[in-house]
Design a protein around this motif. Sequence first.
Motif: not given
Length: 96
Positions: A59-60, A63
């Motif tokens: 997820y990170y 991003r």
Amino acid sequence: MENKNCLEFSYLTLDNECVAIHYGFKDDNKIYYYIPVYSKKMKKNLSLGSILLYNIITYYKERGIKEFDFMRGNEAYKFDWTDAVSMNYDLTINKN
């Protein structure tokens, strides 16, 4: 801290039951893996920590976060997820 958007909270559910949780911290460049918790009931059968950890990292990474910090401790699973290790040292200066 919540107002500064520096808390990280993730969880994993299975059959509508929360089976793993992570509470940590984040800044613009790094995620700090602080307190992971897993269901004792499910832990024997599944690698809940690995599933949640994989999802947090993915997820990170998507991003733009460049670093994931497992923080203190030398638990074996931490070395399965990294190719670089940074160490913390204590330094005591005695005044004579």
